[in-house]
Design a protein around this motif. Structure first.
Motif, PDB file in Angstrom:
ATOM      1  N   UNK A   1     109.270 -43.650  -5.757  1.00 15.82           N
ATOM      2  CA  UNK A   1     108.723 -43.180  -4.624  1.00 15.82           C
ATOM      3  C   UNK A   1     107.882 -41.662  -4.915  1.00 15.82           C
ATOM      4  N   UNK A   2     108.503 -40.748  -5.726  1.00 15.02           N
ATOM      5  CA  UNK A   2     107.994 -39.511  -5.681  1.00 15.02           C
ATOM      6  C   UNK A   2     107.061 -39.650  -6.842  1.00 15.02           C
ATOM      7  N   UNK A   3     107.443 -40.076  -7.991  1.00 12.63           N
ATOM      8  CA  UNK A   3     106.598 -40.429  -9.131  1.00 12.63           C
ATOM      9  C   UNK A   3     104.908 -40.931  -8.506  1.00 12.63           C
ATOM     10  N   UNK A   4     105.064 -42.071  -7.726  1.00 10.04           N
ATOM     11  CA  UNK A   4     104.085 -42.628  -7.114  1.00 10.04           C
ATOM     12  C   UNK A   4     103.210 -41.916  -6.145  1.00 10.04           C
ATOM     13  N   UNK A   5     104.017 -41.055  -5.429  1.00 11.67           N
ATOM     14  CA  UNK A   5     103.161 -40.052  -4.387  1.00 11.67           C
ATOM     15  C   UNK A   5     102.605 -39.289  -5.438  1.00 11.67           C
ATOM     16  N   UNK A   6     103.195 -38.488  -6.362  1.00 13.36           N
ATOM     17  CA  UNK A   6     102.391 -37.453  -7.211  1.00 13.36           C
ATOM     18  C   UNK A   6     101.215 -38.025  -8.007  1.00 13.36           C
ATOM     19  N   UNK A   7     101.407 -39.117  -8.414  1.00 11.02           N
ATOM     20  CA  UNK A   7     100.090 -39.791  -9.204  1.00 11.02           C
ATOM     21  C   UNK A   7      99.068 -40.080  -8.164  1.00 11.02           C
ATOM     22  N   UNK A   8      99.388 -40.197  -6.805  1.00 13.50           N
ATOM     23  CA  UNK A   8      98.226 -40.303  -5.833  1.00 13.50           C
ATOM     24  C   UNK A   8      97.445 -38.944  -5.590  1.00 13.50           C
ATOM     25  N   UNK A   9      98.309 -38.108  -5.655  1.00 12.32           N
ATOM     26  CA  UNK A   9      97.900 -36.812  -5.459  1.00 12.32           C
ATOM     27  C   UNK A   9      96.733 -36.446  -6.651  1.00 12.32           C
ATOM     28  N   UNK A  10      97.118 -36.726  -7.628  1.00  9.12           N
ATOM     29  CA  UNK A  10      96.269 -36.765  -9.019  1.00  9.12           C
ATOM     30  C   UNK A  10      95.039 -37.430  -8.745  1.00  9.12           C
ATOM     31  N   UNK A  11      94.996 -38.404  -8.049  1.00 11.06           N
ATOM     32  CA  UNK A  11      93.934 -39.106  -7.898  1.00 11.06           C
ATOM     33  C   UNK A  11      93.011 -39.032  -6.439  1.00 11.06           C
ATOM     34  N   UNK A  12      93.301 -37.911  -5.795  1.00  7.45           N
ATOM     35  CA  UNK A  12      92.701 -37.778  -4.536  1.00  7.45           C
ATOM     36  C   UNK A  12      93.225 -37.654  -3.257  1.00  7.45           C
ATOM     37  N   UNK A  13      94.627 -38.188  -3.193  1.00  9.04           N
ATOM     38  CA  UNK A  13      95.364 -38.228  -1.814  1.00  9.04           C
ATOM     39  C   UNK A  13      95.461 -36.765  -1.295  1.00  9.04           C
ATOM     40  N   UNK A  14      95.351 -36.720  -0.032  1.00 10.22           N
ATOM     41  CA  UNK A  14      95.610 -35.371   0.358  1.00 10.22           C
ATOM     42  C   UNK A  14      96.720 -35.249   1.330  1.00 10.22           C
TER      43      UNK A  14
END
Length: 520
Positions: free
Chosen positions: A210-223
């Motif tokens: 869950x945390x790794x996926x959330x951080x990957x999303x940040x790297x791809x534009x999630x705010x």
């Protein structure tokens, strides 16, 4: 500093869905106040239509909490949305969070709806929510298992209908960081009006990602990141707020972003949530576990004491702890032990005394899982500050029971000689004392005996104090051990050593000790 990442806390909604957790209105309000102090941007206060209690809790939070956005969850149905707005309308910054499933498996087996019906329902209900509330968030449930082309159509439609935030949930915790990052990038590249909305992510922890996926999303534009204190939530839980936030703070140069979380409030918030929910935090839990800033290995302790950065990538103070924890146990080294002695006020011990205390500490550490400060002080006082140890207990064995006479056998060493003796007594301690007297060949009178526990738990140390009398003089001594019979034996032999030192050795250094003794 980079872009700001909005922290959406769902402890009071998804976190309360943790099996066995049920919070009342007062507990929810207390947690909400702490989340406000923590500095979260959005508090998901609950699911108003779920129960009267949930409705009242969301309403109370909306009425009392200022600063964060207060949101309530609602299915894509008018009744849900009306109920949510009725509870949220008191908030300074209200938000309705509505959702509908979009994956083929959910549409077919749960909703019994066609993709066209789901698309229309999502569009119309977002529009309806927007007519009531100025801020609307939409979630396509099971988003990561939704066909991308269909998802793009739904997201475009709900943005046109007024959605301010698009939350992309990994509802069943199935995706991996690389997949999820690419999934978020696909949304940014293929939803034509995506610039009008904030992309949020809500990751579950079924595969521990869950945390790794959330951080990957940040790297791809999630705010915006949706997370929960201590990772609470359905099944294996949600992304842990404390882990997401500290990853961003510790690796800010990598992620090129920041949050407005007051990280010094993390430990306090974690402890409060654990206390009120009854869900204990595992010791090795990142950031907030009791071992997160603890060091027992001698190599690690030595490194941290010389330079914290050798084994700590963030400070304990940054999450609200006073300092790291040097845990003294069987893996600890002399450097950490000496440092603890100094902290306890024994800075003036010479090297020989420290070495002597360290040897005793290691012996105790093999018997106890953890060593307390009280244990160390008892060792120092008892094992270091004492007269010469002329008599030593090499071995003792006791046998006792409610239907048998207590017996004890001891082996006592003096210089290069040793004597074995055995005796019976009224109990294991009395039998041990009598066996020791026979072995050393000196009769003494036991004037007092006192036993107390040092520390707590089933492996607490027992501290025994004895007073013996010889030639009208009283000698007292202590003994400590996890075994009360051993502690008693140590105290008794230590008192005899004191008696021997003051009555015999101190009289004349020329006196031959062997002539002074009856047996040894």
């Amino acid at each position: 500093m980079g872009n700001k990442i909005y922290i959406f806390d769902t402890t009071l909604r998804d976190g309360e869905q943790t099996p066995g957790v049920s919070l009342n209105i007062h507990e929810k309000l207390e947690i909400a106040r702490q989340l406000q102090a923590l500095g979260v941007d959005i508090i998901e206060a609950g699911f108003p239509i779920a129960s009267k209690g949930d409705f009242e809790a969301v309403k109370a939070i909306a009425q009392n909490i200022r600063g964060p956005v207060i949101t309530g969850l609602a299915r894509a149905a008018k009744k849900d949305i009306d109920t949510a707005w009725e509870a949220l309308k008191y908030a300074e910054n209200p938000r309705i969070h509505t959702f509908i499933a979009t994956s083929d498996i959910h549409m077919e087996h749960k909703l019994k709806m066609t993709p066209e019906e789901v698309l229309e329902r999502a569009r119309s209900m977002v529009g309806y929510a927007k007519s009531l509330c100025p801020n609307v968030e939409f979630s396509p449930e099971d988003g990561t298992r939704t066909r991308p082309e269909f998802l793009y159509k739904v997201l475009e439609a709900v943005i046109d209908a007024g959605a301010d935030v698009l939350n992309i949930p990994d509802t069943v915790g199935y995706t991996t960081p690389g997949e999820y990052g690419a999934f978020i990038k696909g949304i940014k590249d293929n939803v034509p009006n995506i610039d009008k909305a904030i992309i949020s992510v809500h990751c579950h922890n079924d595969l521990g990602l869950a945390v790794a996926n959330s951080l990957a999303a940040i790297e791809n534009g999630a705010q915006q990141i949706e997370c929960a204190i201590n990772g609470l939530g359905e099944r294996a839980g949600n992304a842990a707020l404390e882990e997401v936030v500290m990853a961003i703070k510790t690796r800010s140069n990598h992620f090129n972003c920041h949050t407005d979380i007051v990280t010094e409030q993390i430990t306090r918030t974690s402890s409060l949530v654990s206390h009120l929910t009854g869900v204990q935090i595992q010791n090795n839990k990142a950031i907030v576990g009791s071992n997160a800033f603890a060091h027992e290995s001698g190599i690690h302790q030595h490194g941290v004491l010389n330079c914290r950065e050798t084994y700590e990538i963030m400070t304990p103070e940054s999450v609200g702890l006073k300092k790291n924890l040097i845990v003294l146990g069987k893996h600890s080294g002399r450097h950490a032990f000496e440092q603890r002695l100094k902290e306890l006020g024994y800075a003036n011990l010479n090297s020989d005394k420290v070495n002597e205390a360290f040897v005793k500490f290691k012996d105790l550490a093999d018997k106890k899982k953890s060593i307390s400060d009280e244990d160390i002080e008892a060792l120092v006082k008892q094992e270091v500050f004492q007269v010469p140890e002329n008599y030593k207990i090499e071995h003792f064995q006791v046998s006792s029971g409610n239907n048998m006479v207590a017996t004890a056998a001891v082996k006592i060493r003096y210089n290069d000689n040793s004597v074995d003796e055995a005796s019976c007594g009224d109990g294991p301690v009395d039998a041990t004392f009598k066996a020791i007297e026979k072995a050393v060949g000196i009769d003494v009178t036991l004037k007092d005996y006192f036993l107390k526990a040092i520390g707590s738990g089933k492996d607490a140390l027992g501290e025994v104090t004895v007073k013996i009398e010889k030639d009208s003089k009283i000698f007292s001594a202590k003994g400590v051990s996890t075994d009360v019979v051993e502690a008693s034996a140590k105290a008794f032999i230590n008192a005899i050593n004191k008696m021997h030192y003051y009555l015999y050795q101190s009289e004349s250094s020329a006196t031959h000790n062997n002539e002074t003794l009856v047996r040894i």
